[in-house]
Design an enzyme around this catalytic site. Structure first.
Site, PDB file in Angstrom:
ATOM      1  N   HIS A 450       0.834  -1.201   0.000  1.00 53.98           N
ATOM      2  CA  HIS A 450       0.000   0.000   0.000  1.00 53.98           C
ATOM      3  C   HIS A 450       0.868   1.250   0.000  1.00 53.98           C
ATOM      4  CE1 HIS A 450      -2.986   2.984   1.131  1.00 53.98           C
ATOM      5  NE2 HIS A 450      -3.942   2.090   0.989  1.00 53.98           N
ATOM      6  N   PRO A 498      -5.664  -3.592   0.919  1.00 52.49           N
ATOM      7  CA  PRO A 498      -4.836  -4.291   1.902  1.00 52.49           C
ATOM      8  C   PRO A 498      -3.462  -3.648   2.051  1.00 52.49           C
ATOM      9  CG  PRO A 498      -4.761  -5.456  -0.174  1.00 52.49           C
ATOM     10  CD  PRO A 498      -5.725  -4.300  -0.365  1.00 52.49           C
ATOM     11  N   GLU A 499      -2.750  -4.072   3.062  1.00 56.32           N
ATOM     12  CA  GLU A 499      -1.402  -3.555   3.299  1.00 56.32           C
ATOM     13  C   GLU A 499      -0.448  -3.960   2.176  1.00 56.32           C
ATOM     14  OE1 GLU A 499       1.582  -1.494   5.656  1.00 56.32           O
ATOM     15  OE2 GLU A 499      -0.598  -1.392   5.364  1.00 56.32           O
ATOM     16  N   ALA A 500      -0.645  -5.129   1.594  1.00 53.41           N
ATOM     17  CA  ALA A 500       0.174  -5.571   0.461  1.00 53.41           C
ATOM     18  C   ALA A 500      -0.668  -6.468  -0.429  1.00 53.41           C
ATOM     19  CB  ALA A 500       1.418  -6.311   0.951  1.00 53.41           C
ATOM     20  N   ARG A 522      -4.551   4.364   5.847  1.00 54.25           N
ATOM     21  CA  ARG A 522      -3.454   4.957   5.078  1.00 54.25           C
ATOM     22  C   ARG A 522      -3.954   5.875   3.965  1.00 54.25           C
ATOM     23  NH1 ARG A 522       1.432   3.205   6.606  1.00 54.25           N
ATOM     24  NH2 ARG A 522       1.802   1.043   7.248  1.00 54.25           N
TER      25      ARG A 522
END
Length: 620
Positions: A450, A498-500, A522
């Site tokens: 992200h 998602p974060e990744a 974020r």
């Protein structure tokens, strides 16, 4: 005359000189006059005689501030280095006089001359950038507050047109909704966690954490510029009062150099440049001084942790590493600390980082994420435009902009790095999605974090100053990367990313494990939407941005604030019980900036107003 008495001398004129002799005499006399008069122009720069004969030089408004700090004077002149200002009070000591009045006795900080009647009146009240003292003519650092205000995309408080005259529109309603979200987030924080670093909305209490070394109020300081830009006047005054009365620097813990810089110093500098309030400048300088021991390493590359108690740098072992995104994300703030204090040490520290990075060999032109501050060598060849590397690249292009486009070193480093990234990391998935992979010693991890989604906006921002034949290419590349990041949102149940996310096994732009499926409020994806909207005015970017707002309202809003969620692929997600300070500092502010269709103005990157600062960086 003497010449008349010389034997054999026959005067050729009433003056007693022949024509050749008169010519020689006049030549001598003119040379003497030229020498005497020219000496005036060879006297020191501060000579009063020189100022009698030479008109004051003019500069492009606002350009003189940062262009000189970067070590690259504007093209039309080269200025001598400024005289260092007297030192500020010792770190951690809050001088009572600094609160009562910005006036200073001998030995105080250098003042900057107000540039107009409004600033002069404000200075008289003690709320503006202080005026120059007699004898300061040799100091080249000046901040032109009027020039800065004229370049703001958002009018400062009290200068905005009456909104009652604005036509009712969907965009205005959306802007008001985001403003309401900011008010709710702030009021929740104020009610349950005022003075703590962050709010825990589920348990309705505050959270201090261990990365700020005992400093408090991260959310207060991170929110200052957002409150101001959104014209939340009462809330801004609450935040300012807390900084004046309760933000103390006499702490003794271990702090993250990077986090303190981007959240505290970045927040204070932004607030100062927007308002001219002295308290923000003074606090920023003193806090900056407390970070300087982190640079006391054999190479000058700072360690990630600094002890406020001992003044030493943490993780003091030969095998420890400094992180590219951390030591590479200090340049903007530290140059402004030098500009505002007159103390060259801040600028010297970050210039040395550039020097080390330029000298060290880079594999295929790529910058690995870990560097030893002891040996000055890369520790491992892991390259990422996401976490651990991201904001280093962002700071390069913004340093170029902040300098009034004179910092050629930053410009060259940025475009060289971008070329290497495009050559070795850029990929297109079988489904046609463009992404930036991670590189581990020549082997690619086909995933994108992200945090890496800021790169769409960064590449769009830098396209204007690329080589002419590359500009259209970079704009298209920025659009494609931003589209990929949007897909990571669109393919989740919550419409949050998602974060990744990975590109393998037939799955694209989705997380493959629960540990990468969380979302912590974020801002990077919305940031890229904003940049692309500004450049193209394609309404799709506003539509995508509004989808994020609706998802935040539906899945992240709680009774007492906003919270991150643990799984974006669950329509009934669990909350992580944390309202991140950067949610107020960036995510909401970016969306507010998004909805304001300001005209483009030159040199907008010259101050840390952070309208587009991302979570692991700073900006513009």
């Amino acid at each position: 005359m003497l010449m008349r008495k010389v034997p054999g001398f026959v005067p050729a004129s009433p003056w007693g000189l022949r024509l050749p002799q008169k010519f020689l005499f006049l030549l001598f006399l003119s040379g003497l006059v030229t020498l005497c008069f020219g000496a005036l122009f060879l006297l020191p720069h501060s000579s009063r005689l020189k100022r009698l004969f030479l008109a004051p030089r003019t500069q492009q408004p606002g350009l003189e501030v940062v262009a000189e700090i970067t070590g690259h004077a504007p093209a039309h002149e080269q200025e001598p280095p400024p005289n260092p200002a007297p030192a500020v009070p010792a770190p951690g000591e809050d001088a009572p006089s600094s609160r009562a009045s910005p006036r200073r006795t001998k030995g105080g900080l250098r003042r900057t001359r107000p540039t107009g009647p409004r600033e002069e009146a404000t200075a008289a009240r003690g709320n503006s950038i202080p005026a120059s003292r007699p004898g300061d003519e040799g100091v080249s650092f000046r901040f032109d507050f009027n020039a800065f205000r004229s370049r703001l995309r958002h009018p400062v408080l009290g200068m905005r047109a009456d909104e009652s005259q604005e036509p009712q529109s969907r965009v205005r309603a959306q802007r008001e909704k985001v403003k309401e979200m900011m008010q709710f987030a702030w009021q929740s924080y104020k009610r349950y966690a005022m003075g703590k670093n962050e709010l825990r909305p589920l348990t309705k209490d505050g959270y201090e954490g261990n990365m700020f070394g005992g400093l408090s109020g991260a959310t207060v300081i991170d929110s200052l510029d957002t409150l101001y830009l959104m014209e939340l006047k009462e809330e801004f005054q609450e935040a300012k009062a807390w900084v004046e009365e309760n933000f103390h620097l006499n702490v003794s813990g271990e702090a993250s150099l990077f986090e303190v810089n981007i959240r505290y110093i970045g927040g204070l500098l932004s607030a100062f440049y927007l308002t001219g309030e002295e308290v923000f400048r003074i606090k920023a300088i003193r806090l900056g001084e407390k970070l300087l021991p982190a640079f006391n390493t054999p190479t000058g590359i700072p360690k990630g942790v600094v002890s406020f108690k001992s003044g030493s740098w943490g993780w003091a072992t030969a095998g420890s590493s400094s992180i590219l995104a951390e030591f590479g994300s200090l340049h903007l703030e530290f140059l402004h600390l030098t500009e505002l204090s007159g103390n060259q040490v801040f600028a010297e520290k970050v210039r040395n980082i550039r020097k080390v990075l330029r000298k060290i060999e880079k594999p295929f032109g790529l910058y690995p994420n870990f560097l030893s501050p002891v040996s000055g060598n890369w520790v491992q060849h892991h390259v990422s435009v996401g976490g651990l590397g991201d904001s280093f690249y962002e700071y390069l292009i913004k340093s170029w902009l902040m300098s009034g486009k004179t910092d050629m070193e930053a410009k060259n480093m940025y475009y060289e790095a971008l070329e290497a990234i495009e050559t070795y990391l850029l990929n297109v998935s079988p489904g046609g999605l463009t992404y930036i992979a991670e590189w581990r010693g020549g082997i690619l991890d086909h995933k994108m974090g992200h945090l890496a989604c800021f790169s769409g906006g960064m590449i769009a921002l830098g396209a204007e100053d690329a080589k002419e034949e590359k500009r259209a290419h970079y704009r298209e590349l920025a659009a494609q990367i931003t589209k990929t990041c949007h897909e990571s949102y669109a393919r989740s149940d919550t419409k949050l990313g998602p974060e990744a996310f990975w590109f393998n096994s037939g799955r694209e732009a989705v997380a493959t494990q629960l540990s990468e499926s969380y979302y912590i409020l974020r801002p990077e994806v919305v940031e890229s939407y904003m940049y692309l909207w500004r450049q193209t005015h394609n309404p799709i970017y506003r539509e995508w941005g509004w989808e994020v707002v609706l998802a935040l309202e539906k899945y992240c809003r709680t009774e007492a604030g906003f919270s991150g969620i643990q799984d974006v692929y669950s329509s009934t997600p669990s909350h992580d019980n944390k309202q991140q300070s950067f949610f107020l500092a960036e995510t909401l502010k970016i969306w507010d900036c998004f909805q304001r269709d300001w005209e483009q103005r030159p040199h907008l990157g010259q101050t840390p107003s952070r309208c587009v600062r991302q979570a692991t960086s700073f900006p513009l």
